[in-house]
Design a protein around this motif. Sequence first.
Motif, PDB file in Angstrom:
ATOM      1  N   SER A  11      37.931  45.542  42.956  1.00  0.00           N
ATOM      2  CA  SER A  11      38.872  46.357  42.191  1.00  0.00           C
ATOM      3  C   SER A  11      39.658  45.503  41.199  1.00  0.00           C
ATOM      4  O   SER A  11      40.148  44.432  41.558  1.00  0.00           O
ATOM      5  CB  SER A  11      39.867  47.025  43.139  1.00  0.00           C
ATOM      6  OG  SER A  11      40.928  47.583  42.387  1.00  0.00           O
ATOM      7  N   PRO A  12      39.832  45.993  39.980  1.00  0.00           N
ATOM      8  CA  PRO A  12      40.654  45.246  39.024  1.00  0.00           C
ATOM      9  C   PRO A  12      42.122  45.224  39.431  1.00  0.00           C
ATOM     10  O   PRO A  12      42.877  44.388  38.963  1.00  0.00           O
ATOM     11  CB  PRO A  12      40.463  46.010  37.715  1.00  0.00           C
ATOM     12  CG  PRO A  12      40.037  47.376  38.117  1.00  0.00           C
ATOM     13  CD  PRO A  12      39.290  47.231  39.412  1.00  0.00           C
ATOM     14  N   LEU A  13      42.499  46.129  40.349  1.00  0.00           N
ATOM     15  CA  LEU A  13      43.907  46.153  40.776  1.00  0.00           C
ATOM     16  C   LEU A  13      44.216  45.028  41.765  1.00  0.00           C
ATOM     17  O   LEU A  13      45.370  44.726  42.020  1.00  0.00           O
ATOM     18  CB  LEU A  13      44.250  47.509  41.400  1.00  0.00           C
ATOM     19  CG  LEU A  13      44.153  48.689  40.444  1.00  0.00           C
ATOM     20  CD1 LEU A  13      44.367  49.998  41.183  1.00  0.00           C
ATOM     21  CD2 LEU A  13      45.162  48.555  39.305  1.00  0.00           C
ATOM     22  N   ALA A  15      43.369  42.097  41.143  1.00  0.00           N
ATOM     23  CA  ALA A  15      43.259  40.852  40.381  1.00  0.00           C
ATOM     24  C   ALA A  15      44.550  40.053  40.266  1.00  0.00           C
ATOM     25  O   ALA A  15      44.503  38.849  40.050  1.00  0.00           O
ATOM     26  CB  ALA A  15      42.699  41.137  38.997  1.00  0.00           C
ATOM     27  N   SER A  16      45.717  40.683  40.395  1.00  0.00           N
ATOM     28  CA  SER A  16      46.915  39.879  40.201  1.00  0.00           C
ATOM     29  C   SER A  16      47.406  39.292  41.526  1.00  0.00           C
ATOM     30  O   SER A  16      48.176  38.367  41.553  1.00  0.00           O
ATOM     31  CB  SER A  16      48.017  40.708  39.554  1.00  0.00           C
ATOM     32  OG  SER A  16      48.150  41.903  40.243  1.00  0.00           O
ATOM     33  N   ASN A  28      36.781  40.482  40.248  1.00  0.00           N
ATOM     34  CA  ASN A  28      38.013  41.271  40.110  1.00  0.00           C
ATOM     35  C   ASN A  28      38.731  40.895  38.816  1.00  0.00           C
ATOM     36  O   ASN A  28      39.196  41.748  38.061  1.00  0.00           O
ATOM     37  CB  ASN A  28      38.971  41.015  41.281  1.00  0.00           C
ATOM     38  CG  ASN A  28      38.331  41.248  42.632  1.00  0.00           C
ATOM     39  OD1 ASN A  28      37.464  40.500  43.044  1.00  0.00           O
ATOM     40  ND2 ASN A  28      38.745  42.287  43.322  1.00  0.00           N
ATOM     41  N   ARG A  32      38.919  43.299  35.332  1.00  0.00           N
ATOM     42  CA  ARG A  32      40.259  43.662  34.862  1.00  0.00           C
ATOM     43  C   ARG A  32      40.468  43.233  33.404  1.00  0.00           C
ATOM     44  O   ARG A  32      40.868  44.027  32.553  1.00  0.00           O
ATOM     45  CB  ARG A  32      41.307  42.980  35.755  1.00  0.00           C
ATOM     46  CG  ARG A  32      42.741  43.257  35.341  1.00  0.00           C
ATOM     47  CD  ARG A  32      43.709  42.421  36.183  1.00  0.00           C
ATOM     48  NE  ARG A  32      45.067  42.652  35.753  1.00  0.00           N
ATOM     49  CZ  ARG A  32      45.844  43.620  36.237  1.00  0.00           C
ATOM     50  NH1 ARG A  32      45.408  44.423  37.164  1.00  0.00           N
ATOM     51  NH2 ARG A  32      47.076  43.782  35.789  1.00  0.00           N
ATOM     52  N   LEU A  36      40.919  45.615  30.035  1.00  0.00           N
ATOM     53  CA  LEU A  36      42.141  45.560  29.219  1.00  0.00           C
ATOM     54  C   LEU A  36      41.809  45.214  27.766  1.00  0.00           C
ATOM     55  O   LEU A  36      42.351  45.803  26.828  1.00  0.00           O
ATOM     56  CB  LEU A  36      43.121  44.522  29.791  1.00  0.00           C
ATOM     57  CG  LEU A  36      43.719  44.848  31.170  1.00  0.00           C
ATOM     58  CD1 LEU A  36      44.570  43.679  31.676  1.00  0.00           C
ATOM     59  CD2 LEU A  36      44.563  46.123  31.112  1.00  0.00           C
ATOM     60  N   MET A  62      46.036  51.864  34.855  1.00  0.00           N
ATOM     61  CA  MET A  62      46.275  50.415  34.966  1.00  0.00           C
ATOM     62  C   MET A  62      47.022  49.896  33.746  1.00  0.00           C
ATOM     63  O   MET A  62      47.813  48.958  33.835  1.00  0.00           O
ATOM     64  CB  MET A  62      44.941  49.688  35.125  1.00  0.00           C
ATOM     65  CG  MET A  62      45.060  48.236  35.511  1.00  0.00           C
ATOM     66  SD  MET A  62      43.457  47.510  35.929  1.00  0.00           S
ATOM     67  CE  MET A  62      42.943  46.910  34.328  1.00  0.00           C
ATOM     68  N   VAL A  68      41.938  53.319  36.782  1.00  0.00           N
ATOM     69  CA  VAL A  68      41.098  52.920  37.913  1.00  0.00           C
ATOM     70  C   VAL A  68      40.875  54.155  38.775  1.00  0.00           C
ATOM     71  O   VAL A  68      41.828  54.823  39.187  1.00  0.00           O
ATOM     72  CB  VAL A  68      41.759  51.795  38.742  1.00  0.00           C
ATOM     73  CG1 VAL A  68      40.890  51.434  39.947  1.00  0.00           C
ATOM     74  CG2 VAL A  68      41.965  50.559  37.869  1.00  0.00           C
TER      75      VAL A  68
END
Length: 414
Positions: A11-13, A15-16, A28, A32, A36, A62, A68
């Motif tokens: 999931s790109p979520l 990534a942070s 990931n 993301r 973006l 996002m 997402v």
Amino acid sequence: MRIAMVSEHASPLVASNGLGGVDAGGQNVAVRALALALADAGHEVVVHTRRTDPRTPRRVPMAPGVVVDHVDAGPAAELPKDELVDLMDAFSADLASCWRAERPDVVHAHFWMSGLAALPSARALGVPVVQTFHALGSVKRRHQGADDTSPARRVAAESDLGASVDRVLATCRDEADELAALGVPAEQVTVVPCGVDVGHFTPAGDAASTSGRGGFRVLTVSRLVPRKGVDTVIAALGRLPRDVELTVAGGPSAGRLDDDPEVRRLRALAARTGVADRVTFLGAVAHDALPALYRGADAVACVPVYEPFGLVPLEAMACGRPVVAAAVGGLADTVVDDVTGHHVPAGDPAAVAAALDALRAHPRRARALGRAGRRRAVAEYGWDRVAAAHEQAYAGVVASTTVSPGVLTTGSPA
Ligand code: UDP
């Protein structure tokens, strides 16, 4: 364009935060950043990923232009990546109903299982499919042998997918060669690398101090799995003067390091090598905290046994740090020997020690290699540039696709 990305396990979520664990890493981050950058360029992006928590809403915005979408396939719980293949039919059915309601112009599948899920649903609607594998089962099998837990059908599925999708984006030349060996026609494949956020990873800014001793500071950043070669760096440390220290970022959170089998293995190696007091394990470090960590290092070592692409050397280069890199996979493209760092053979502690010692002995030269790394990262790997290459690939498959739901015909590849 309306771009549907499929990234079934990554999931790109995530990534942070939460990177560095066994199954959360470069994909990931890359999905993301690409989403973006494409949204910045004016596209609408939906990233479909598997729901792993029942409390997560179905659709989570996002950023402007990026949503997402949490697909229901199997239990809403974290599952090992290699167990997800049996859920791909359900994932595919869910995608099909999403895409019937809102038809994308192009689908970009990340990782082989996403391709399995995406291809039939996209084909049914006449939507072209672009595939990035991120890693290939044939490479994993070659290096990991019996330890490879990938589903048995992976290798065959990857060569079938490679031949069936409208375009394969290989992230490096080595992957393009591997795809050719798998029988994927060369005209299907374009090399498009991953990128690095050159605005976030910069040479200027705070530097984290990882040691109070003032010696030569070496950094590794990776998931703590054996193939990442952290053991090779620890073994190299035994051949280097005592003022050379190693900081290891990645793995479980700091509080859970003692229970981690790979950390235990690496600590035992450090003890046997007589360098235990010179190795610091940080555990997983928040992605946002990494630029300062890179800046606090004199050199970054990245010597995996194999590496499909490898974002870490690019991040180090973007922060102006010289990289000692195994000349494997994507690292053979991104790191330029004697220009942005040093290439070494994989699994060769003596070569790693020699390369690090050369940087330690010649700090001006080391700084020049770091500056050249920054220049190369900005010139070749900024996400705006990498996203533009993706855009071109998408536009190519869209232009050569004759839309006729169920009977997709493709023209000559872009
Ligand atoms: N990473 C992170 N914190 C950690 C360890 C890794 O944010 O503690 C990030 C790292 O900055 C990089 C990614 O995870 O962006 C790893 O990607 P890479 O391609 O190097 O390796 P992968 O994990 O995909 O094998």
